[in-house]
Design a protein around this motif. Structure first.
Motif, PDB file in Angstrom:
ATOM      1  N   VAL A  20      39.870  17.325  -4.617  1.00 14.09           N
ATOM      2  CA  VAL A  20      39.950  16.641  -5.905  1.00 14.09           C
ATOM      3  C   VAL A  20      40.689  15.325  -5.710  1.00 14.09           C
ATOM      4  CG1 VAL A  20      40.682  16.782  -8.303  1.00 14.09           C
ATOM      5  CG2 VAL A  20      39.918  18.853  -7.111  1.00 14.09           C
ATOM      6  N   ILE A  21      39.912  14.244  -5.674  1.00 12.13           N
ATOM      7  CA  ILE A  21      40.473  12.903  -5.502  1.00 12.13           C
ATOM      8  C   ILE A  21      41.066  12.467  -6.839  1.00 12.13           C
ATOM      9  CG2 ILE A  21      40.020  10.503  -4.850  1.00 12.13           C
ATOM     10  CD1 ILE A  21      39.332  12.349  -2.560  1.00 12.13           C
ATOM     11  N   VAL A  67      42.837  15.606   4.974  1.00 18.06           N
ATOM     12  CA  VAL A  67      42.630  17.026   4.682  1.00 18.06           C
ATOM     13  C   VAL A  67      42.182  17.716   5.971  1.00 18.06           C
ATOM     14  CG1 VAL A  67      41.290  18.701   3.344  1.00 18.06           C
ATOM     15  CG2 VAL A  67      42.048  16.543   2.271  1.00 18.06           C
ATOM     16  N   PRO A  68      42.972  18.694   6.469  1.00 18.85           N
ATOM     17  CA  PRO A  68      42.657  19.297   7.761  1.00 18.85           C
ATOM     18  C   PRO A  68      41.529  20.323   7.706  1.00 18.85           C
ATOM     19  CG  PRO A  68      44.650  20.284   6.881  1.00 18.85           C
ATOM     20  CD  PRO A  68      44.252  19.183   5.933  1.00 18.85           C
ATOM     21  N   ASP A  69      41.323  20.945   6.553  1.00 23.52           N
ATOM     22  CA  ASP A  69      40.308  21.987   6.436  1.00 23.52           C
ATOM     23  C   ASP A  69      38.973  21.397   5.995  1.00 23.52           C
ATOM     24  OD1 ASP A  69      42.262  23.940   7.027  1.00 23.52           O
ATOM     25  OD2 ASP A  69      42.875  23.974   4.921  1.00 23.52           O
ATOM     26  N   ASP A  70      37.922  22.187   6.187  1.00 25.08           N
ATOM     27  CA  ASP A  70      36.609  21.752   5.726  1.00 25.08           C
ATOM     28  C   ASP A  70      36.604  21.599   4.206  1.00 25.08           C
ATOM     29  OD1 ASP A  70      35.607  21.708   8.262  1.00 25.08           O
ATOM     30  OD2 ASP A  70      34.435  23.539   8.078  1.00 25.08           O
ATOM     31  N   VAL A  71      35.800  20.664   3.737  1.00 26.53           N
ATOM     32  CA  VAL A  71      35.614  20.401   2.319  1.00 26.53           C
ATOM     33  C   VAL A  71      34.116  20.393   2.073  1.00 26.53           C
ATOM     34  CG1 VAL A  71      35.802  18.627   0.536  1.00 26.53           C
ATOM     35  CG2 VAL A  71      37.713  19.016   2.105  1.00 26.53           C
ATOM     36  N   GLU A  72      33.686  21.121   1.057  1.00 28.66           N
ATOM     37  CA  GLU A  72      32.253  21.146   0.766  1.00 28.66           C
ATOM     38  C   GLU A  72      31.877  20.158  -0.334  1.00 28.66           C
ATOM     39  OE1 GLU A  72      28.799  24.534   0.710  1.00 28.66           O
ATOM     40  OE2 GLU A  72      30.864  25.146   0.319  1.00 28.66           O
ATOM     41  N   LEU A  73      32.748  20.020  -1.344  1.00 31.03           N
ATOM     42  CA  LEU A  73      32.463  19.150  -2.471  1.00 31.03           C
ATOM     43  C   LEU A  73      33.678  18.272  -2.740  1.00 31.03           C
ATOM     44  CD1 LEU A  73      30.522  19.910  -5.605  1.00 31.03           C
ATOM     45  CD2 LEU A  73      32.872  19.198  -5.953  1.00 31.03           C
ATOM     46  N   VAL A  74      33.437  17.018  -3.077  1.00 22.54           N
ATOM     47  CA  VAL A  74      34.499  16.080  -3.451  1.00 22.54           C
ATOM     48  C   VAL A  74      34.342  15.776  -4.934  1.00 22.54           C
ATOM     49  CG1 VAL A  74      35.435  13.760  -3.114  1.00 22.54           C
ATOM     50  CG2 VAL A  74      34.671  15.093  -1.137  1.00 22.54           C
ATOM     51  N   ASP A  75      35.368  16.127  -5.704  1.00 21.36           N
ATOM     52  CA  ASP A  75      35.402  15.926  -7.146  1.00 21.36           C
ATOM     53  C   ASP A  75      36.303  14.719  -7.422  1.00 21.36           C
ATOM     54  OD1 ASP A  75      35.133  16.410  -9.885  1.00 21.36           O
ATOM     55  OD2 ASP A  75      36.651  17.991  -9.918  1.00 21.36           O
ATOM     56  N   VAL A  76      35.788  13.743  -8.171  1.00 18.87           N
ATOM     57  CA  VAL A  76      36.483  12.458  -8.316  1.00 18.87           C
ATOM     58  C   VAL A  76      37.020  12.253  -9.731  1.00 18.87           C
ATOM     59  CG1 VAL A  76      36.253   9.941  -8.113  1.00 18.87           C
ATOM     60  CG2 VAL A  76      35.052  11.457  -6.496  1.00 18.87           C
ATOM     61  N   PHE A  77      38.335  12.031  -9.812  1.00 20.29           N
ATOM     62  CA  PHE A  77      39.045  11.684 -11.042  1.00 20.29           C
ATOM     63  C   PHE A  77      39.693  10.313 -10.875  1.00 20.29           C
ATOM     64  CE2 PHE A  77      38.970  16.258 -11.643  1.00 20.29           C
ATOM     65  CZ  PHE A  77      38.841  16.399 -13.017  1.00 20.29           C
ATOM     66  N   TRP A 104      31.018  14.795  -6.789  1.00 20.71           N
ATOM     67  CA  TRP A 104      30.925  15.007  -8.240  1.00 20.71           C
ATOM     68  C   TRP A 104      31.841  14.005  -8.914  1.00 20.71           C
ATOM     69  CZ3 TRP A 104      28.862  19.856 -10.472  1.00 20.71           C
ATOM     70  CH2 TRP A 104      28.904  19.857 -11.863  1.00 20.71           C
ATOM     71  N   LEU A 105      31.265  13.103  -9.724  1.00 17.08           N
ATOM     72  CA  LEU A 105      32.039  12.121 -10.481  1.00 17.08           C
ATOM     73  C   LEU A 105      32.238  12.664 -11.890  1.00 17.08           C
ATOM     74  CD1 LEU A 105      30.218   8.827  -9.372  1.00 17.08           C
ATOM     75  CD2 LEU A 105      32.168   9.984  -8.292  1.00 17.08           C
ATOM     76  N   GLN A 106      33.481  12.814 -12.295  1.00 17.57           N
ATOM     77  CA  GLN A 106      33.810  13.434 -13.561  1.00 17.57           C
ATOM     78  C   GLN A 106      33.320  12.601 -14.749  1.00 17.57           C
ATOM     79  OE1 GLN A 106      35.044  16.295 -14.671  1.00 17.57           O
ATOM     80  NE2 GLN A 106      35.328  17.215 -12.659  1.00 17.57           N
ATOM     81  N   LEU A 107      33.414  13.207 -15.920  1.00 20.71           N
ATOM     82  CA  LEU A 107      32.956  12.604 -17.165  1.00 20.71           C
ATOM     83  C   LEU A 107      33.523  11.193 -17.325  1.00 20.71           C
ATOM     84  CD1 LEU A 107      31.247  13.442 -19.611  1.00 20.71           C
ATOM     85  CD2 LEU A 107      33.361  14.158 -20.723  1.00 20.71           C
ATOM     86  N   GLY A 108      32.645  10.242 -17.603  1.00 22.01           N
ATOM     87  CA  GLY A 108      33.047   8.851 -17.785  1.00 22.01           C
ATOM     88  C   GLY A 108      33.111   8.041 -16.507  1.00 22.01           C
ATOM     89  N   ILE A 109      32.803   8.665 -15.371  1.00 19.65           N
ATOM     90  CA  ILE A 109      32.887   7.970 -14.086  1.00 19.65           C
ATOM     91  C   ILE A 109      31.493   7.865 -13.494  1.00 19.65           C
ATOM     92  CG2 ILE A 109      33.919   7.971 -11.777  1.00 19.65           C
ATOM     93  CD1 ILE A 109      36.097   9.871 -12.948  1.00 19.65           C
TER      94      ILE A 109
END
Length: 140
Positions: A20-21, A67-77, A104-109
């Motif tokens: 979660v950015i 981030v040292p672990d794998d990430v499947e999805l990046v959620d942007v705030f 995933w770009l959050q609402l309004g982004i």
């Protein structure tokens, strides 16, 4: 093509961990409450925020690259004006580690140019939708 169908959104909502950015340590802010909701619903949330050491009981990282672990999805705030740079970070991470599958770009982004670059690189992209709202609607 951007992910807009319910089937496509369900597929993305099955992805975890979620980086979660712009995750916030401030209760009441959407960037805090939505990751908290995701965490309560079984997601592994990885906060990315250079001003915090820990958020929601998880270590917070300064940058996605940290981030040292794998990430499947990046959620942007973060504001739409920052999406291009965030997509650059996602693409660099994907080239280096091969682990990110979606943004995933959050609402309004939204940033159509950055989304197109991500899609051209093989990533799924959602723009201007709330992950909590879509999770509640489709899986809740």
């Amino acid at each position: 093509m951007p992910v807009t169908s319910d089937d496509g959104l369900r597929r993305l909502l099955d992805m975890t961990p979620v980086a979660v950015i712009g995750c916030s340590s401030t209760p009441g802010k959407a960037a805090h409450e939505i990751p908290k909701y995701l965490q309560r619903h079984g997601y592994r949330v990885v906060p990315v925020n250079p001003t915090a050491d820990e958020i929601l009981g998880e270590p917070a990282y300064d940058r996605l690259a940290d981030v040292p672990d794998d990430v499947e999805l990046v959620d942007v705030f973060r504001p739409s004006s920052e999406v291009g740079g965030i997509v650059d970070q996602v693409l660099a991470r994907r080239d280096d580690r091969g682990d990110v599958a979606a943004v995933w770009l959050q609402l309004g982004i939204r940033d159509d140019e950055a989304a197109s670059r991500a899609e051209d690189a093989g990533l799924d992209v959602v723009q201007d939708k709330c992950m909590k709202v879509e999770h509640s609607r489709l899986l809740g």
